[in-house]
Design an enzyme around this catalytic site. Structure first.
Site, PDB file in Angstrom:
ATOM      1  N   GLU A 430       0.827  -1.180   0.000  1.00 33.70           N
ATOM      2  CA  GLU A 430       0.000   0.000   0.000  1.00 33.70           C
ATOM      3  C   GLU A 430       0.879   1.254   0.000  1.00 33.70           C
ATOM      4  O   GLU A 430       1.747   1.408   0.857  1.00 33.70           O
ATOM      5  CB  GLU A 430      -0.886  -0.022   1.262  1.00 33.70           C
ATOM      6  CG  GLU A 430      -1.697   1.228   1.460  1.00 33.70           C
ATOM      7  CD  GLU A 430      -2.086   1.419   2.926  1.00 33.70           C
ATOM      8  OE1 GLU A 430      -1.594   0.647   3.780  1.00 33.70           O
ATOM      9  OE2 GLU A 430      -2.848   2.347   3.199  1.00 33.70           O
ATOM     10  N   ASP A 503      -0.216  -1.489   6.444  1.00 31.07           N
ATOM     11  CA  ASP A 503       0.016  -1.091   7.828  1.00 31.07           C
ATOM     12  C   ASP A 503      -0.896  -1.829   8.798  1.00 31.07           C
ATOM     13  O   ASP A 503      -1.973  -2.283   8.434  1.00 31.07           O
ATOM     14  CB  ASP A 503      -0.215   0.421   7.980  1.00 31.07           C
ATOM     15  CG  ASP A 503       0.988   1.202   7.481  1.00 31.07           C
ATOM     16  OD1 ASP A 503       2.114   0.698   7.647  1.00 31.07           O
ATOM     17  OD2 ASP A 503       0.781   2.288   6.905  1.00 31.07           O
ATOM     18  N   ASP A 505      -2.852  -0.757  10.845  1.00 30.83           N
ATOM     19  CA  ASP A 505      -3.857   0.165  11.386  1.00 30.83           C
ATOM     20  C   ASP A 505      -5.157   0.049  10.573  1.00 30.83           C
ATOM     21  O   ASP A 505      -5.298  -0.838   9.742  1.00 30.83           O
ATOM     22  CB  ASP A 505      -3.322   1.602  11.365  1.00 30.83           C
ATOM     23  CG  ASP A 505      -2.969   2.035   9.936  1.00 30.83           C
ATOM     24  OD1 ASP A 505      -3.347   1.304   8.986  1.00 30.83           O
ATOM     25  OD2 ASP A 505      -2.313   3.075   9.779  1.00 30.83           O
ATOM     26  N   ASP A 507      -6.514   1.909   8.203  1.00 30.47           N
ATOM     27  CA  ASP A 507      -6.403   2.055   6.752  1.00 30.47           C
ATOM     28  C   ASP A 507      -5.805   0.809   6.117  1.00 30.47           C
ATOM     29  O   ASP A 507      -6.251   0.361   5.064  1.00 30.47           O
ATOM     30  CB  ASP A 507      -5.525   3.268   6.402  1.00 30.47           C
ATOM     31  CG  ASP A 507      -6.260   4.573   6.665  1.00 30.47           C
ATOM     32  OD1 ASP A 507      -7.500   4.513   6.861  1.00 30.47           O
ATOM     33  OD2 ASP A 507      -5.610   5.635   6.693  1.00 30.47           O
TER      34      ASP A 507
END
Ligand code: 1YM
Length: 643
Positions: A430, A503, A505, A507
């Protein structure tokens, strides 16, 4: 007494030899008997014991089954049937209970040969479970007494004893899976719950309870569905918008077999078809599924022609007819033949004829009597057919274009040198900056990098024609090189490890889920073949002086921190929450997330089509309330949300 039982006396020599080698063989090659020694094999143990209780229910003697996860990840299964026979038999000098738990019976699901038969050979898997358990206890309530027998790793540690009195009847089995055998020892309540719910749907009227008694994880549920597979379909569509109010149900019998089908269309583009034979999920389909599909296609085409909804030589394909369908096919038969790679494909050809004739006959009658429902389904299929035609054109455009451009790979792809797909991996990363670090950090011999950026198409809300030619997804399709949808061919894959690196997280989780949805809906064999992985970036970075270490969980953070502090106990260890992938330099990224020696990869597996469909429908679909509830329910497992 069950028929299969006689083999012990009739073929004394042969079966005794098998007895001697039997359980040892199970411990030597557990995968042969339960598929694997990972989480799926672990849960399989429970299913084997529950199957015996369900057989007792099918025989008409049991209507209540409980499954309890105990502290320390033990499992207890309780039924209120007749209780396994405990009396010593003259011919063998042992009890049926002892034989069932110590003799390896032929015809296990993974061992080849025919599987057990309703009302026939019971208890096939019990000895396998016993062999793979550190300890196992059977209690039988029968004749006013409680009998008990104990085992350890398949060996008897206590012969049958009367340990009390009772006014009930039934069988209770408690076991602890053997840590010497299994890589994973922690049961998933959700996995067991899903399976038990499925069994409750398939056995209308049977009550199944499930309870998690592990401290901090307490949970329970009780399931009983008078409507059987009709309610199963309602359940499958609960987060979707149905096209017609009532579930369509047809059933019929022929000699010793019976078949039933329940279905309801919804406004999505996905097909969710689950088939079962003797309550066993036939993941690879088989004759009953084939019979259903051809009958459905024929009935829809015939009805469409008759009513002029289909003009001239317009014809609906099978896929057109199944767009948006949720369906359950359940057959019960004696002498079921299971074939295929995972022995989950029904081979009995008479089942194709049976299902086909029931569905043809009764579904046409239903359509005659319910023209508005028929109309809604036909309209949906016609639209599907047109979209599929558009998709085909889009696909051919891509083909033609790539032929012109000499099969050019996407410009963003940084390929590796090795060309043998079995040795190569592709990181789908990403963001451009993380992509940059990955490019710098990778081992260019076998690791390729494909950065993705910007907002990706949510395929859950798109039809196939939107996916072909989508500028975010096309690079993924061409880089993998194996095609899409019906054309997908795993043999053509350019990499055998497809690693999503995002990641840790929200997102990152979102992009991971988008990609997985895409793979699940359009390249399902990629997931089923075990090619898809999620990279695990570390959660913490720990520094003390010059020493730098990474931790992938809270527990690891604590132990690494203690280690760094060392004997003296003084001195400060600096613990920082992990940065985004994009902020790591190439060396850091290699060391923590890409180096095969040190990285952690999670293989993405969906052992359960129902749950996978739920996750994608709810996370990526249109309804907001179910999504919020799902996220709240799973918040504590957020890291594992996508598996
Ligand atoms: C919690 C697990 O195993 N229940 C169970 C198993 C059996 C019977 C009843 C049973 C079967 C029969 C006669 C028969 C089994 N019996 C055998 C065998 N629950 C669980 N409940 N009486 C009782 O099939 O005729 C194998 S399984 F072979 F001993 F009969």
């Amino acid at each position: 007494m069950a028929e299969g039982f006689n083999t012990v006396t009739d073929e004394y020599d042969a079966s005794q030899i098998q007895v001697l080698e039997g359980l040892e063989a199970v411990r030597k090659r557990p995968g042969m008997y339960i598929g694997s020694t990972s989480a799926s094999g672990l849960h399989h143990l429970v299913y084997e014991i529950v199957d015996n209780a369900i057989d007792e229910a099918l025989a008409g003697y049991c209507d209540d089954i409980s499954v309890i996860i105990g502290d320390g990840d033990t499992i207890t299964v309780i039924d209120n049937g007749r209780g396994i026979p405990v009396d010593t038999q003259e011919q063998t000098g042992t009890s049926a209970l002892e034989v069932v738990y110590t003799v390896l019976h032929a015809g296990g699901k993974f061992g080849g040969g025919g599987y057990k038969v309703a009302g026939g050979l019971h208890g096939v898997g019990a000895s396998v479970v016993n062999a793979l358990s550190e300890w196992l206890v059977v209690q039988v309530h029968k004749n006013g007494k409680i009998y008990e027998m104990r085992f350890s790793r398949g060996d008897i540690t206590q012969s049958i004893e009367v340990v009390g009195e009772t006014d009930k009847s039934g069988t209770t089995v408690t076991f602890k899976p053997d840590g010497q055998i299994f890589d994973e020892l922690v049961f998933s309540y959700d996995t067991l719950h899903t399976r038990m719910r499925e069994q409750a749907f398939l056995n209308a009227g049977l009550r199944i309870r499930i309870e998690d008694r592990r401290p901090g994880r307490e949970a329970s549920d009780e399931m009983r569905y008078e409507g059987g597979i009709r309610e199963f379909v309602t359940y499958l569509n609960r987060n979707k918008t149905p096209l017609h109010e009532n579930v369509i149900y047809v059933s019929g019998e022929r000699s010793d077999s019976m078949a039933e089908v329940a279905l309801q269309y919804n406004d999505s583009y996905n097909e969710l078809l689950l088939s079962f034979a003797n309550n066993i999920h036939t993941q690879e389909g088989g004759m009953h599924e084939t019979g259903f599909k051809s009958a459905l296609t024929r009935v829809l085409n015939d009805y469409g022609k008759k009513t002029n909804i289909l003009k001239n030589d317009e014809k609906l394909s099978g896929e057109d007819c199944r767009e948006g369908i949720s369906a359950i096919i359940s057959v019960k038969l004696t002498d079921a033949q299971f074939e295929g790679q995972t022995k989950s494909k029904l081979g009995n050809s008479e089942m194709r004829a049976l299902v086909e004739s029931i569905v043809s006959e009764k579904l046409s009658v239903f359509f005659e009597e319910n023209p508005s429902v028929a109309r809604a389904i036909l309209d949906k299929s016609v639209t599907a057919s047109k979209a599929r035609e558009a998709a085909r054109r889009a696909r051919e455009n891509i083909r033609r274009k790539s032929a012109l451009e000499g099969m050019s790979l996407p410009g963003k792809l940084t390929d590796c040198n090795e060309s043998n797909p079995a040795l190569t991996e592709i990181y789908i990363v990403e963001g451009d900056s993380a992509g940059g670090s990955a490019k710098g950090g990778r081992d260019s011999r076998f690791q390729a990098i494909l950065p993705l950026w910007g907002k990706m198409l949510n395929v859950e809300k798109a039809r196939a024609d939107k996916v072909y030619g989508n500028e975010k997804l096309t690079p993924v399709i061409t880089a993998l090189g194996a095609g899409l949808g019906e054309d997908f061919d795993a043999e053509k894959l350019r990499y055998h490890k497809v690693i999503i690196m995002a990641d840790a997280d929200v997102d990152g989780s979102h992009i991971r889920t988008l990609l997985l949805t895409f793979f699940y809906r359009f390249m399902r064999p990629l997931i089923e073949g075990g090619y898809v992985y999620a990279a695990q970036p570390p959660l913490y970075k720990l520094t003390r002086g010059k020493a730098i270490r990474y931790a992938f969980s809270d527990d690891e953070r604590d132990s690494v921190s203690a280690e760094l502090r060392g004997e003296d106990g003084r001195g400060k260890v600096d613990v920082s929450r992990h940065k985004g992938l994009g902020e790591m330099d190439p060396v850091e990224l290699w060391e923590t997330t890409m180096n095969p020696e040190t990285r952690i990869l999670r293989r993405i597996e969906f052992d359960d089509a129902v749950r996978a469909d739920e996750v994608f429908t709810v996370l990526m679909g249109e309804k907001v309330d179910p999504r919020r509830e799902f996220i709240e329910r799973n918040a504590k497992y957020a890291v594992n949300l996508d598996v």
